[in-house]
Write an enzyme that holds these catalytic residues in place. Structure first.
Site, PDB file in Angstrom:
ATOM      1  N   TYR A 155       0.817  -1.221   0.000  1.00  0.00           N
ATOM      2  CA  TYR A 155       0.000   0.000   0.000  1.00  0.00           C
ATOM      3  C   TYR A 155       0.846   1.264   0.000  1.00  0.00           C
ATOM      4  CZ  TYR A 155      -2.888   3.804   1.745  1.00  0.00           C
ATOM      5  OH  TYR A 155      -3.488   5.039   1.922  1.00  0.00           O
ATOM      6  N   LYS A 184       1.200   4.041  -3.099  1.00  0.00           N
ATOM      7  CA  LYS A 184       0.788   5.431  -2.870  1.00  0.00           C
ATOM      8  C   LYS A 184       1.947   6.396  -3.099  1.00  0.00           C
ATOM      9  CE  LYS A 184      -2.682   6.873  -1.283  1.00  0.00           C
ATOM     10  NZ  LYS A 184      -3.890   7.447  -1.927  1.00  0.00           N
TER      11      LYS A 184
END
Length: 333
Positions: free
Chosen positions: A137, A141
């Site tokens: 994640y 990002k």
């Protein structure tokens, strides 16, 4: 001209949409599902996936400002999914925004894009991206944030990235529900010494900061091309705050403990098992989660204060009162 909010059916995205509607803006949303609460607001809803380039172009037509909050979070999905939605999906949106002459692009990032497992105390935006990643994640990002900031000034579009940490408040569908479920199942453990301090942010403060950044974002503005940490401005002791949240649900404080080294070992084993078996749910523990629960991570928000006037108008104490009131309302209904 319209304002587009991606991920408007989510937690932060819904609050941003409500604030935009309240101040009279014409809002379009791009979401993967159908959300009755958005229809009740009277906004235009486009159903689609960020990986669908044609649907993204349709959503960007005639738009002046984009608030890009949509993302896949969690820690258990395969890299291809995180990269496809969080990174390539953002790239698709940037391309469609340039083609449609969008002026402002506000990206919801995460402080985890700077987290390398070491304690972070009063960290400011000069902190670099890590050289190693503990989870898909934050990696996905960070790649998306980098592309957003690099797009600043291209084709007359101005961009910025906001990094709110641990968003919480009424109508949360992720952080608090998962925490409460684990507590009720007896699966919560204090990781480490339980003395680590963390930053977090009440959801209305996070949403309002997005509007403030958008209002200030323009050619020549210090906001253009920059990233910003967002929080309540006063870190809390992580496990004391968790116990306060549990108390709102009439649950006892967390007593069971696990050392950080032990949690890291458990996390490593579970990560390997989940990957080998192809499971796409979140493991109960990962190395990234263990570190997030055990080490300090709080941030300097002075750049947001100076550049676009961010102040956490709703205090942590008031936010907890509002959360408790919302729980009472839910219980009655």
């Amino acid at each position: 001209m319209r304002t587009l909010v991606t991920g408007a059916g989510g937690f932060l995205g819904l609050y941003i949409t409500e604030m935009l509607v309240a101040r009279g803006e014409t809002v379009r949303t791009l979401c993967r599902g159908d959300y009755p609460e958005l229809r009740r607001l009277g906004v235009e809803c486009v159903a689609g996936d960020l990986r669908d380039e044609e649907k993204v172009r349709q959503a960007c037509a005639g738009v002046e400002t984009i608030y890009h909050t949509a993302a896949i979070s969690g820690l258990g999905e395969p890299w291809e999914k995180y990269y496809g939605i969080n990174t390539l999906g953002t790239q698709n949106l940037l391309q469609a925004a340039r083609e449609n002459h969008v002026r402002k692009f506000i990206f919801t990032s995460s402080p985890s894009v700077t987290f390398d497992g070491q304690p972070q105390r009063h960290v400011d935006e000069s902190a670099p991206y890590p050289s190693r990643w503990l989870a898909y994640y934050p990696h996905s990002k960070a790649l998306a944030e980098k592309r957003v900031l690099e797009a600043n000034g291209q084709d007359g579009m101005w961009t910025c990235a906001l990094r709110p940490h641990l968003i919480w408040g009424p109508r949360d569908k992720a952080l608090i529900p998962r925490l409460i479920q684990r507590a009720r199942e007896g699966r919560l453990r204090r990781v480490g010494e339980g003395k680590n301090r963390v930053d977090m942010i009440y959801v209305e403060n996070a949403a309002r900061a997005h509007l403030q950044a958008a209002d200030a974002l323009d050619e020549g503005s210090p906001v253009a091309g920059n990233a910003y940490f967002l929080s309540q401005g006063e870190p809390v002791y992580c496990w004391e705050w968790i116990d306060e949240l549990l108390a709102l649900y009439r649950l006892p404080p967390v007593k069971k403990r696990i050392s950080l080294p032990a949690a890291m070992r458990v996390g490593w084993v579970l990560e390997k098992c989940w990957k080998m078996l192809g499971w796409e749910s979140d493991p109960p523990m990962t190395r990234f989660l263990a570190l997030q629960l055990a080490v300090d991570h709080y941030f300097d928000i002075s750049r947001a204060r100076n550049d676009f006037g961010y102040v956490p108008e709703i205090s942590t104490e008031e936010g907890m009162r509002r959360l408790q009131a919302s729980l009472s309302t839910e219980a009655r209904t």
